[in-house]
Write an enzyme that holds these catalytic residues in place. Structure first.
Site, PDB file in Angstrom:
ATOM      1  N   ASP A 195       0.835  -1.206   0.000  1.00  0.00           N
ATOM      2  CA  ASP A 195       0.000   0.000   0.000  1.00  0.00           C
ATOM      3  C   ASP A 195       0.873   1.261   0.000  1.00  0.00           C
ATOM      4  O   ASP A 195       2.079   1.205   0.247  1.00  0.00           O
ATOM      5  CB  ASP A 195      -0.913   0.022   1.231  1.00  0.00           C
ATOM      6  CG  ASP A 195      -0.135   0.169   2.538  1.00  0.00           C
ATOM      7  OD1 ASP A 195       0.904  -0.500   2.681  1.00  0.00           O
ATOM      8  OD2 ASP A 195      -0.553   0.980   3.394  1.00  0.00           O
TER       9      ASP A 195
ATOM     10  N   GLU B  17       0.318  -1.145   5.522  1.00  0.00           N
ATOM     11  CA  GLU B  17       1.387  -0.724   6.438  1.00  0.00           C
ATOM     12  C   GLU B  17       1.234   0.746   6.817  1.00  0.00           C
ATOM     13  O   GLU B  17       1.475   1.138   7.951  1.00  0.00           O
ATOM     14  CB  GLU B  17       2.764  -0.940   5.783  1.00  0.00           C
ATOM     15  CG  GLU B  17       3.948  -0.779   6.730  1.00  0.00           C
ATOM     16  CD  GLU B  17       4.528   0.629   6.804  1.00  0.00           C
ATOM     17  OE1 GLU B  17       5.392   0.858   7.642  1.00  0.00           O
ATOM     18  OE2 GLU B  17       4.097   1.523   6.033  1.00  0.00           O
TER      19      GLU B  17
END
Ligand SMILES: [Zn+2]
Length: 415
Positions: free
Chosen positions: A80, A174
């Site tokens: 991400d 994350e």
């Protein structure tokens, strides 16, 4: 074979912004689209067990190809990105043989990447610089890490050089601190691992913040303002300002660096009858971290005594701890990093993370996991940049780590 830069440019065409307001996992479905793409690519590289699990994590492993006893090394990057600045519609540009000066990212919007603001930029002189157009992130955090890992792995497999078993994981979410929530350490199977999530080629990190979130709730008492004195009007906004003013003035993110911790006032929602303050508290030192939390409670105690009522309530929640406490007797892992960097002609540069990483949390979940460079700088900003050579360098570091034939260390080694 693809270069790390080619992979990187492919990956940043996928929008994988995570969303902290989402209650699903992963927080955005588009991360799974990218995950599926990576699984496909890993299978094409010959990583037969590559797969995405039900949560969107990508795992894959490669068995040892030699007789030696070697540790199982893990490599991890996150899929991400942040969503602010925007993560969609990234328009990368490669500036060949960069001249070391300021770079106009966007003529129309007058957005310029200046060496005065980012002095390390000029160290890329002569390289092929990769930048965005100043309206989005570039996505180097952390797709540069993924590109370098898969390029390094492809190289190792193509060379047929002796290597130990290794495993790869790509994690979702994350950036919103959920990257390790469903990470399966046992299934992953590494003896130790590295996140590639750390900036300039050569950087590596084994210290991160102890972090907590604190909520301060202050209850006031509202009445007719004209009778405020006789009815005991108590303005919680003013008490909140008093609370904030009792914190050390310079211990905030704007005035601290290196190993200095801070209090960060993140939110201030105030009405006369009720005010809420949200703080982030960060410190590398566990002792100072505990002292910082204690000070919040002391201030609350003082104000409660002053106002003769329990008007101030403090609640703290620990979010992460310094990975150093789990790595300090495992200096041999860092020896591997230094050897790998030296072997590719790059000077190792250790510095503390002023934040946390998936690896910090994994270190507390039983998987020692320092953080390494991914070859991209200015994360979370429209001024992010990388270079073809930096990405290639990080992929060479991956090769060197995987083909280091030093046997597993039986002894602890202090940092
Ligand atoms: Zn990152």
């Amino acid at each position: 074979m693809k270069t790390a830069a080619q992979r990187f440019l492919d990956y940043i065409s996928y929008d994988t912004g995570s969303d902290i307001t989402s209650e699903t996992f992963p927080s955005t479905a588009k991360q799974k689209v990218f995950a599926a793409h990576l699984v496909q690519e890993m299978k094409e590289l010959g990583i037969a067990d590559a797969h995405m699990d039900e949560y969107g994590y990508v795992y894959g492993s490669v068995p040892s190809n030699c007789e030696r006893k070697l540790p199982v090394i893990g490599l991890i990057s996150h899929m991400d990105t942040v969503s602010d600045p925007p993560s969609a519609g990234i328009r990368p540009r490669i500036i060949r043989d960069y001249d070391g000066g300021d770079v106009v990212l966007n003529q129309e919007k007058e957005i310029v990447l200046r060496t005065a603001d980012y002095p390390s930029l000029s160290t890329y002189q002569g390289q092929d610089l990769i930048v965005g157009d100043g309206t989005t992130i570039l996505g180097g955090d952390d797709k540069a890490g993924i590109a370098a890992i898969l390029t390094g792995v492809e190289q190792v497999l193509a060379d047929g050089a002796p290597h130990g078993a290794f495993c790869i994981a790509f994690t979702p979410d994350e950036e919103i601190s959920r990257g390790t929530k469903y990470f399966d350490v046992e299934k992953f199977g590494a003896d130790f691992a590295f996140t590639l999530d750390g900036g300039k080629l050569g950087d590596y990190q084994y210290e991160s913040f102890n972090g907590a979130q604190a909520e301060v709730v202050i209850r006031g008492r509202m009445c007719h303002l004209g009778r405020g004195k006789s009815r005991g009007l108590r303005n919680s906004i003013r008490i909140a300002m008093e609370f904030q003013s009792m914190l050390p003035v310079f211990e905030d993110p704007a005035n601290t660096e290196k190993h200095e911790g801070y209090y960060h006032l993140d939110r201030f929602d105030g009405r006369v009858s009720l005010t809420r303050l949200l703080y982030r508290i960060n410190d590398h030192s566990r002792e100072k971290f505990e002292q910082k939390k204690a000070l919040l409670r002391e201030i609350a105690g003082f104000l409660n005594q002053k106002y003769g009522d329990p008007v101030v309530q403090v609640s703290c929640e620990d979010i992460c701890y310094n990975m150093y406490d789990r790595l300090k007797d495992k200096g041999y892992i860092l020896d591997r990093v230094r050897r790998a960097l030296h072997s590719i002609g790059v000077m190792p540069n250790e510095r503390p993370v002023r934040g946390s990483t998936d690896g910090a949390k994994l270190s507390y979940m039983g998987l020692p996991c320092p953080n390494l460079c991914m070859g991209s700088e200015n994360a979370h900003s429209i001024y992010e940049f990388s270079s073809v050579q930096a990405l290639a360098g990080v992929s060479r570091m991956v090769c060197a780590l995987l083909t280091d034939l030093t046997p597993p260390e039986e002894q602890e080694k202090q940092m």
